[in-house]
Scaffold this active site. Structure first.
Site, PDB file in Angstrom:
ATOM      1  N   VAL A  20       3.671   4.242  11.059  1.00  0.00           N
ATOM      2  CA  VAL A  20       2.071   4.423  10.725  1.00  0.00           C
ATOM      3  C   VAL A  20       1.392   3.385  11.191  1.00  0.00           C
ATOM      4  O   VAL A  20      -0.073   3.202  11.293  1.00  0.00           O
ATOM      5  CB  VAL A  20       1.888   4.690   9.275  1.00  0.00           C
ATOM      6  CG1 VAL A  20       2.193   3.314   8.398  1.00  0.00           C
ATOM      7  CG2 VAL A  20       0.601   5.375   8.842  1.00  0.00           C
ATOM      8  N   TYR A  21       2.041   2.080  11.467  1.00  0.00           N
ATOM      9  CA  TYR A  21       1.300   0.732  11.957  1.00  0.00           C
ATOM     10  C   TYR A  21       0.891   1.008  13.301  1.00  0.00           C
ATOM     11  O   TYR A  21       1.435   1.354  14.152  1.00  0.00           O
ATOM     12  CB  TYR A  21       2.278  -0.395  11.870  1.00  0.00           C
ATOM     13  CG  TYR A  21       2.614  -0.805  10.411  1.00  0.00           C
ATOM     14  CD1 TYR A  21       2.127  -0.350   9.381  1.00  0.00           C
ATOM     15  CD2 TYR A  21       3.763  -1.987  10.469  1.00  0.00           C
ATOM     16  CE1 TYR A  21       2.746  -0.656   8.237  1.00  0.00           C
ATOM     17  CE2 TYR A  21       4.247  -2.120   9.081  1.00  0.00           C
ATOM     18  CZ  TYR A  21       3.821  -1.634   7.951  1.00  0.00           C
ATOM     19  OH  TYR A  21       4.185  -2.078   6.961  1.00  0.00           O
ATOM     20  N   SER A  22      -0.339   1.068  13.732  1.00  0.00           N
ATOM     21  CA  SER A  22      -1.706   0.456  12.889  1.00  0.00           C
ATOM     22  C   SER A  22      -2.661   1.458  12.796  1.00  0.00           C
ATOM     23  O   SER A  22      -3.573   1.418  13.653  1.00  0.00           O
ATOM     24  CB  SER A  22      -2.204  -0.730  13.214  1.00  0.00           C
ATOM     25  OG  SER A  22      -2.535  -0.788  14.855  1.00  0.00           O
TER      26      SER A  22
END
Length: 316
Positions: free
Chosen positions: A52-54
């Site tokens: 999920v980054y970023s």
């Protein structure tokens, strides 16, 4: 440099983990490459990121950090130099989230593709998924380990009771178990981990990798008044630390840093490293100078008096 085992996995890591949340957010690919090179050159090997980054950055879709790390691995040929950790489970959009068999099986392939590698050393549940039976989640992870796509597994953002239950489910069903836990923990944010998780992890030989290890930068000493909060994009998250206890902690950090001829940031990380049961604190850097400051922590042997001063100053 002393290495520590990720739980009972047999995987050894240096006691400082580079946080990949900044890649594709506050640093671009070129700077990310230089930071990763400097990290490895300094004798470290443990890098943590997440699918999920970023995603929170306007225009990003998630996966940016993994893509940058993957590009670095491809151009540098350094896959065997690092222990690579990533995570699954946080919402990625279009219903992509959770810890079901179908989703994990799909998400791991996406992460492997972005990271340009055949395997992930530590694959972590980024948050609990109460809608999926723990037995289904753990069996899926167990299968990934058997396939050689993952070496070991861990969890983050699990309630203590739920984490205990997950360990029991693995034991009862002969499945791979969570060998690590990633909780929020630092000199200021101590109470939740120490009261709920510390004994649980130590009794079960679970490795602990702490996030927000510098309290969003507060423990570097960079933010000492509300006027300082505009110094970076993370400043807004620091305001809650500007209280009597926070200032007491900063004073203790300043004193120990002066005594050891180092920085408050390295002292704050060294205190976490010295706590029983801690494998490695995670911290991120956006410049080589910042990284060098943080790296000093792994070689900083705080005496009993310094540890006691910090522990007392940060008591809750």
């Amino acid at each position: 440099m002393e290495k520590r085992e990720l739980g009972g996995s047999g995987i050894q890591v240096a006691p400082f983990c580079f946080g990949g949340n900044v890649f594709g957010w506050t640093v671009d690919q070129k700077v990310s490459f230089s930071l990763l090179d400097a990290f490895i050159d300094a004798g470290f090997d443990f890098v943590d990121t997440a699918d999920v980054y970023s995603k929170w950055v306007p225009g990003n879709t998630g996966g940016e950090s993994e893509v940058i790390i993957g590009n670095w691995l491809k151009q540098g040929g350094k896959r065997d130099k690092i222990i690579l950790a990533t995570k699954v489970g946080k919402p990625m959009g279009d219903g992509k989230k959770g810890l079901s068999k179908n989703y994990i099986t799909r998400a791991v392939e996406d992460s492997l593709r972005r990271l340009q590698t055949d395997y992930i050393d530590l694959y972590q549940s980024h948050e609990d998924d109460p809608g999926t039976p723990l037995a289904e989640t753990m069996a899926t992870f167990d299968n990934l380990i058997k396939q050689g796509k993952v070496r070991t597994i861990g969890a983050s953002n699990y309630g203590a009771d739920r984490f205990r239950e997950a360990l029991q489910v693995s034991k009862d069903n002969g499945l791979a178990r969570y060998e690590t836990l990633q909780p929020e923990y630092n000199l200021y944010d101590r109470e939740d981990y120490e009261r709920q998780y510390e004994s649980l992890c130590r009794e079960n030989t679970v490795g602990v990798i702490t996030y927000y290890s510098l309290a969003s930068g507060f423990l570097t000493g960079k933010y000492r008044s509300e006027d300082d909060l505009s110094k970076s994009k993370r400043g807004a998250g620091v305001k809650k630390y500007l209280d009597g206890r926070g200032y007491k902690i900063l004073a203790a950090l300043d004193k120990v840093a002066e005594e050891y001829n180092t920085t408050p940031a390295s002292v704050a990380l060294a205190w976490v490293m010295a706590r029983p049961g801690i494998t490695a604190p995670i911290a991120s850097a956006t410049s080589i100078q910042q990284l060098n400051d943080l790296a000093k922590a792994a070689r900083l042997d705080l005496g009993a008096e310094a540890i006691e001063l910090l522990t007392t100053a940060s008591s809750y």
